[in-house]
Design a protein around this motif. Structure first.
Motif, PDB file in Angstrom:
ATOM      1  N   GLY A 100       0.781  -1.236   0.000  1.00 18.03           N
ATOM      2  CA  GLY A 100       0.000   0.000   0.000  1.00 18.03           C
ATOM      3  C   GLY A 100       0.809   1.280   0.000  1.00 18.03           C
ATOM      4  N   LYS A 101       2.108   1.212   0.181  1.00 18.37           N
ATOM      5  CA  LYS A 101       2.944   2.413   0.153  1.00 18.37           C
ATOM      6  C   LYS A 101       2.919   2.997  -1.265  1.00 18.37           C
ATOM      7  N   ILE A 102       2.920   4.327  -1.348  1.00 16.96           N
ATOM      8  CA  ILE A 102       2.954   5.006  -2.642  1.00 16.96           C
ATOM      9  C   ILE A 102       4.413   5.288  -2.992  1.00 16.96           C
ATOM     10  N   ARG A 132      11.481   2.980  -1.758  1.00 16.52           N
ATOM     11  CA  ARG A 132      10.692   3.190  -0.536  1.00 16.52           C
ATOM     12  C   ARG A 132      11.577   3.774   0.560  1.00 16.52           C
ATOM     13  N   GLY A 133      11.006   4.740   1.295  1.00 17.87           N
ATOM     14  CA  GLY A 133      11.743   5.381   2.373  1.00 17.87           C
ATOM     15  C   GLY A 133      12.778   6.381   1.893  1.00 17.87           C
ATOM     16  N   SER A 193       8.991   8.925  -2.153  1.00 16.24           N
ATOM     17  CA  SER A 193       8.250   7.684  -1.915  1.00 16.24           C
ATOM     18  C   SER A 193       7.961   7.512  -0.432  1.00 16.24           C
ATOM     19  N   GLU A 194       6.839   6.840  -0.144  1.00 15.77           N
ATOM     20  CA  GLU A 194       6.472   6.596   1.240  1.00 15.77           C
ATOM     21  C   GLU A 194       7.336   5.494   1.837  1.00 15.77           C
ATOM     22  N   GLY A 195       7.322   5.441   3.146  1.00 11.48           N
ATOM     23  CA  GLY A 195       8.097   4.453   3.884  1.00 11.48           C
ATOM     24  C   GLY A 195       9.071   5.153   4.802  1.00 11.48           C
ATOM     25  N   ASP A 225       9.761  -6.527  -4.865  1.00  7.48           N
ATOM     26  CA  ASP A 225       8.366  -6.433  -5.288  1.00  7.48           C
ATOM     27  C   ASP A 225       8.039  -5.032  -5.803  1.00  7.48           C
ATOM     28  N   ASP A 226       8.638  -4.021  -5.199  1.00  8.02           N
ATOM     29  CA  ASP A 226       8.426  -2.648  -5.670  1.00  8.02           C
ATOM     30  C   ASP A 226       8.913  -2.501  -7.110  1.00  8.02           C
TER      31      ASP A 226
END
Length: 144
Positions: free
Chosen positions: A57-59, A108-109, A113-115, A126-127
């Protein structure tokens, strides 16, 4: 003579701390300028901000730059640890000359990007598959 070397050593240590601090300050200011600058101004070319939803669910956000020539080849440029997609800008011109479309992504992070942090490859694989799927949805003939 011993006192002279102690003072010289102390002076050199202080100088090294000052130079390091100034370098870190200048580097941080440059990073902040790139981070907040609009992508069309940074790149000087037409580009498209893109996003995908990671499986958790992270964008995740990126920038897609279509080559001026009709191309079905795309390269995904991935930045290093604790960086963002602006770190890949120096490689763009080479790939554009070779006829590739370019997808710059923030892991991510990182960047936009979110995280909260990297997951050291556990979720990033997977991203990356989500980004590949985005490209294939855009152009089924796409070679990545």
């Amino acid at each position: 003579m011993k006192r002279f070397f102690k003072r010289l050593f102390g002076f050199l240590i202080c100088l090294a701390v000052i130079v390091t601090g100034v370098g870190m300050y200048i580097g941080n200011r440059a990073y902040e300028e790139f981070y907040d600058a609009p992508w069309d101004q940074i790149l000087g070319i037409e580009n498209q901000p893109v996003r995908v939803n990671a499986p958790d669910g992270k964008i995740l956000r990126g920038t897609y730059i279509e080559n001026r020539r009709d191309s079905h080849k795309t390269v995904i440029l991935i930045h290093g640890l604790y960086q963002n997609r602006t770190m890949c800008l120096p490689y763009m011109d080479d790939y554009r000359r070779l006829g590739y479309n370019i997808l710059l992504i923030d892991l991510r992070g990182h960047g936009e990007s979110e995280g909260d942090h990297t997951e050291w490859g556990i979720s990033e694989v997977d991203d990356l598959l989500m980004w590949c799927q985005w490209l294939k949805n855009r152009d089924p003939q796409m070679t990545i």
